[in-house]
Design a protein around this motif. Structure first.
Motif, mmCIF file in Angstrom:
data_model
loop_
_atom_site.group_PDB
_atom_site.id
_atom_site.type_symbol
_atom_site.label_atom_id
_atom_site.label_comp_id
_atom_site.label_asym_id
_atom_site.label_seq_id
_atom_site.Cartn_x
_atom_site.Cartn_y
_atom_site.Cartn_z
ATOM 1 N N GLY A 171 -1.309 4.817 1.431
ATOM 2 C CA GLY A 171 -0.149 4.230 1.844
ATOM 3 C C GLY A 171 0.985 4.225 2.345
ATOM 4 N N LEU A 172 1.274 4.291 0.497
ATOM 5 C CA LEU A 172 2.901 4.202 -0.298
ATOM 6 C C LEU A 172 3.389 6.223 0.670
ATOM 7 N N VAL A 173 2.293 6.787 0.486
ATOM 8 C CA VAL A 173 3.205 8.045 0.611
ATOM 9 C C VAL A 173 3.017 8.353 2.241
ATOM 10 N N ARG A 174 2.627 7.315 3.133
ATOM 11 C CA ARG A 174 2.949 7.543 4.435
ATOM 12 C C ARG A 174 4.529 6.367 5.169
ATOM 13 N N ASN A 175 4.575 5.493 4.140
ATOM 14 C CA ASN A 175 5.575 4.894 3.775
ATOM 15 C C ASN A 175 7.151 4.615 4.159
ATOM 16 N N LEU A 186 -4.613 4.254 -12.057
ATOM 17 C CA LEU A 186 -3.478 4.442 -12.059
ATOM 18 C C LEU A 186 -3.126 5.696 -11.854
ATOM 19 N N ALA A 187 -4.536 6.833 -11.662
ATOM 20 C CA ALA A 187 -4.243 7.985 -11.489
ATOM 21 C C ALA A 187 -4.419 8.394 -9.990
ATOM 22 N N PHE A 188 -4.837 7.706 -9.579
ATOM 23 C CA PHE A 188 -4.408 7.240 -8.160
ATOM 24 C C PHE A 188 -2.643 7.581 -7.233
ATOM 25 N N PHE A 189 -1.907 6.738 -8.138
ATOM 26 C CA PHE A 189 -0.426 6.305 -8.344
ATOM 27 C C PHE A 189 0.199 7.678 -8.443
ATOM 28 N N ALA A 190 -0.108 8.091 -9.637
ATOM 29 C CA ALA A 190 0.302 8.905 -10.260
ATOM 30 C C ALA A 190 0.833 10.540 -9.281
ATOM 31 N N ILE A 191 -0.684 9.909 -8.781
ATOM 32 C CA ILE A 191 -0.614 12.082 -8.288
ATOM 33 C C ILE A 191 0.453 12.243 -7.376
ATOM 34 N N ASN A 192 0.221 11.062 -6.211
ATOM 35 C CA ASN A 192 1.873 11.621 -5.440
ATOM 36 C C ASN A 192 3.209 10.397 -6.169
ATOM 37 N N PRO A 225 6.215 11.043 -7.182
ATOM 38 C CA PRO A 225 7.177 11.729 -6.548
ATOM 39 C C PRO A 225 7.597 11.900 -4.405
ATOM 40 N N ALA A 226 6.657 11.763 -4.125
ATOM 41 C CA ALA A 226 6.916 11.275 -2.384
ATOM 42 C C ALA A 226 6.932 10.488 -2.622
ATOM 43 N N TYR A 227 6.753 8.888 -3.019
ATOM 44 C CA TYR A 227 7.061 7.324 -3.160
ATOM 45 C C TYR A 227 8.964 6.826 -2.663
ATOM 46 N N LYS A 228 9.074 6.682 -1.419
ATOM 47 C CA LYS A 228 10.005 5.791 -0.675
ATOM 48 C C LYS A 228 10.508 5.034 -1.868
#
Length: 67
Positions: free
Chosen positions: A17-21, A39-45, A47-50
């Protein structure tokens, strides 16, 4: 969303969801038992998080990720 017992599965959904935020600036998801796998799921993307501030404290995260 602090202390909601989201676990690793919850980490996956929140990370996706954070990718589309486009509006959320601060997210407290401490005390949810994500562990290193979550944590690995957060780390993958990351840089894309706003999101400017993400609190992932007390989620049983170690320094072993990626080993």
């Amino acid at each position: 969303m602090n202390h909601c017992h989201l676990g690793e599965d919850g980490a996956v959904y929140i990370a996706q969801g954070l990718v589309r935020n486009k509006t959320l600036k601060t997210l407290n998801i401490a005390d949810n038992n994500f562990g290193d796998e979550g944590l690995a799921f957060f780390a993958i993307n990351l840089p894309a998080y706003k999101v400017a501030n993400i609190d992932l404290s007390n989620n049983f995260i170690t320094d072993k990720i990626g080993e």
